[in-house]
Write a protein that holds these residues in place. Structure first.
Motif, PDB file in Angstrom:
ATOM      1  N   TYR A 140      15.889   8.715  15.074  1.00  0.00           N
ATOM      2  CA  TYR A 140      15.741   7.079  15.787  1.00  0.00           C
ATOM      3  C   TYR A 140      14.130   6.811  15.281  1.00  0.00           C
ATOM      4  O   TYR A 140      13.363   7.537  14.705  1.00  0.00           O
ATOM      5  N   LYS A 141      13.856   5.514  15.585  1.00  0.00           N
ATOM      6  CA  LYS A 141      12.651   4.809  15.246  1.00  0.00           C
ATOM      7  C   LYS A 141      12.278   4.015  16.396  1.00  0.00           C
ATOM      8  O   LYS A 141      13.082   3.348  17.204  1.00  0.00           O
ATOM      9  N   ASP A 142      11.198   3.553  16.618  1.00  0.00           N
ATOM     10  CA  ASP A 142      10.393   2.626  17.229  1.00  0.00           C
ATOM     11  C   ASP A 142       9.898   1.312  16.608  1.00  0.00           C
ATOM     12  O   ASP A 142      10.021   1.433  15.205  1.00  0.00           O
ATOM     13  N   ASP A 143       9.663   0.221  17.351  1.00  0.00           N
ATOM     14  CA  ASP A 143       9.484  -0.963  16.704  1.00  0.00           C
ATOM     15  C   ASP A 143       7.767  -1.157  16.273  1.00  0.00           C
ATOM     16  O   ASP A 143       7.443  -2.031  15.714  1.00  0.00           O
ATOM     17  N   LYS A 144       7.162   0.197  16.578  1.00  0.00           N
ATOM     18  CA  LYS A 144       5.748   0.341  15.749  1.00  0.00           C
ATOM     19  C   LYS A 144       5.633   1.031  14.563  1.00  0.00           C
ATOM     20  O   LYS A 144       4.608   1.390  14.041  1.00  0.00           O
ATOM     21  N   GLY A 145       6.879   1.553  14.048  1.00  0.00           N
ATOM     22  CA  GLY A 145       6.870   2.205  12.795  1.00  0.00           C
ATOM     23  C   GLY A 145       7.000   3.725  13.052  1.00  0.00           C
ATOM     24  O   GLY A 145       6.892   4.356  12.161  1.00  0.00           O
ATOM     25  N   GLY A 146       7.025   3.970  14.176  1.00  0.00           N
ATOM     26  CA  GLY A 146       7.146   5.687  14.622  1.00  0.00           C
ATOM     27  C   GLY A 146       8.531   6.104  14.374  1.00  0.00           C
ATOM     28  O   GLY A 146       9.648   5.321  14.591  1.00  0.00           O
ATOM     29  N   ALA A 147       8.829   7.191  13.717  1.00  0.00           N
ATOM     30  CA  ALA A 147      10.113   7.884  13.486  1.00  0.00           C
ATOM     31  C   ALA A 147      10.067   9.226  14.435  1.00  0.00           C
ATOM     32  O   ALA A 147       9.192   9.880  14.666  1.00  0.00           O
ATOM     33  N   TYR A 148      11.309   9.599  14.941  1.00  0.00           N
ATOM     34  CA  TYR A 148      11.566  10.416  16.026  1.00  0.00           C
ATOM     35  C   TYR A 148      13.006  11.190  15.688  1.00  0.00           C
ATOM     36  O   TYR A 148      13.608  10.763  14.748  1.00  0.00           O
ATOM     37  N   GLU A 149      13.146  12.489  16.423  1.00  0.00           N
ATOM     38  CA  GLU A 149      14.420  13.089  16.517  1.00  0.00           C
ATOM     39  C   GLU A 149      14.618  13.455  18.024  1.00  0.00           C
ATOM     40  O   GLU A 149      13.567  13.760  18.735  1.00  0.00           O
ATOM     41  N   LEU A 150      16.001  13.831  18.276  1.00  0.00           N
ATOM     42  CA  LEU A 150      16.373  14.080  19.425  1.00  0.00           C
ATOM     43  C   LEU A 150      17.360  14.940  19.260  1.00  0.00           C
ATOM     44  O   LEU A 150      18.225  15.080  18.017  1.00  0.00           O
ATOM     45  N   TRP A 151      17.732  15.727  20.249  1.00  0.00           N
ATOM     46  CA  TRP A 151      18.962  16.718  20.241  1.00  0.00           C
ATOM     47  C   TRP A 151      19.854  16.529  21.535  1.00  0.00           C
ATOM     48  O   TRP A 151      19.105  16.441  22.558  1.00  0.00           O
ATOM     49  N   ALA A 152      20.942  16.290  21.230  1.00  0.00           N
ATOM     50  CA  ALA A 152      21.875  15.975  22.416  1.00  0.00           C
ATOM     51  C   ALA A 152      23.199  17.014  22.354  1.00  0.00           C
ATOM     52  O   ALA A 152      23.576  17.434  21.406  1.00  0.00           O
ATOM     53  N   SER A 153      23.575  17.346  23.564  1.00  0.00           N
ATOM     54  CA  SER A 153      24.645  18.293  23.712  1.00  0.00           C
ATOM     55  C   SER A 153      25.761  17.646  24.335  1.00  0.00           C
ATOM     56  O   SER A 153      25.678  17.016  25.606  1.00  0.00           O
ATOM     57  N   ASN A 154      26.893  18.061  24.210  1.00  0.00           N
ATOM     58  CA  ASN A 154      28.048  17.637  24.758  1.00  0.00           C
ATOM     59  C   ASN A 154      28.546  18.669  25.857  1.00  0.00           C
ATOM     60  O   ASN A 154      29.663  18.606  26.279  1.00  0.00           O
TER      61      ASN A 154
END
Length: 225
Positions: A140-154
């Motif tokens: 995902y990203k933010d409106d300032k140009g930053g890029a990120y990642e996350l980990w989600a579990s079911n």
């Protein structure tokens, strides 16, 4: 023979159902323990050593509580993450001080509005175990140009909205993600989820606490006008 096959099939279905039920365990109250990493500008890097490396979030239904120590003061922050109302309790035993600050929905939304906006969540299909949980990677990203990642579990389900409105598109519990707290960019990684009895928590001002505004608290700390 046919009866035996049917019995075996039924047993397999029941076992499979039990595994699915366990994999989607819903927790309505307990404690989430996070490891915390901070992303600070170079000129503020020394501050990171003074910030807590672990955060415990207790929750009961839609209300969570975080307790922290700042010098002689114990600070408790309670928030209803659905109704977006909060309460901060400041306790300084050595000075016999107990202050309470109420946070309205407008206050909470104003604080949220000041943080970067997150968007463009995309599941990557990449899988990895984070702590005790099998998880999938999202970008995902933010409106300032930053890029990120996350980990989600079911494998576990926390109350809806627990991680904040900006992550409501994600299916599953966030076991590792980057967000913003009080203007700081932090990465939270779940170390443990304890399904224990906590609360119930109230947003009413407890007996003995003096009601103050945030402006009054900041002025006491030398941050007011």
């Amino acid at each position: 023979m046919f009866k035996s096959v049917k019995t075996s099939l039924l047993a397999a279905v029941l076992v499979g159902s039990a595994i699915i039920a366990n994999a989607q365990k819903k927790i309505s109250q307990g404690t989430v323990v996070y490891g915390v990493e901070y992303s600070l500008p170079a000129e503020q890097a020394a501050m990171a050593a003074q910030l807590p490396k672990e955060q415990k979030v207790k929750f009961n239904g839609n209300v969570l509580r975080i307790d922290m120590q700042q010098g002689p003061a114990t600070i408790g922050i309670l928030q209803d993450f659905v109704d977006k109302k909060g309460l901060m309790l400041i306790d300084v035993p050595m000075a016999q001080i107990q202050y309470a600050v109420k946070m309205s929905k407008e206050d909470v939304e104003k604080a949220e509005a000041s943080a970067p906006k997150l968007s463009d969540f995309k599941a990557t299909g990449e899988k990895q175990k984070v702590g005790n949980y099998n998880a999938e990677k999202y970008t995902y990203k933010d409106d300032k140009g930053g890029a990120y990642e996350l980990w989600a579990s079911n494998e576990v389900e926390l109350p809806t909205g627990f991680a904040g409105d900006q992550f409501k598109e994600i299916k599953g519990a966030l076991v590792k993600y980057t967000t913003f707290q009080n203007g700081l960019k932090v990465t939270l990684t779940i170390k443990n989820i304890l399904e224990d009895k906590v609360g119930p928590f109230s947003l009413e001002v407890p007996s003995g606490y003096e009601l103050k505004t945030m402006q009054e608290i900041m002025a006491m700390q030398g941050g007011g006008q």
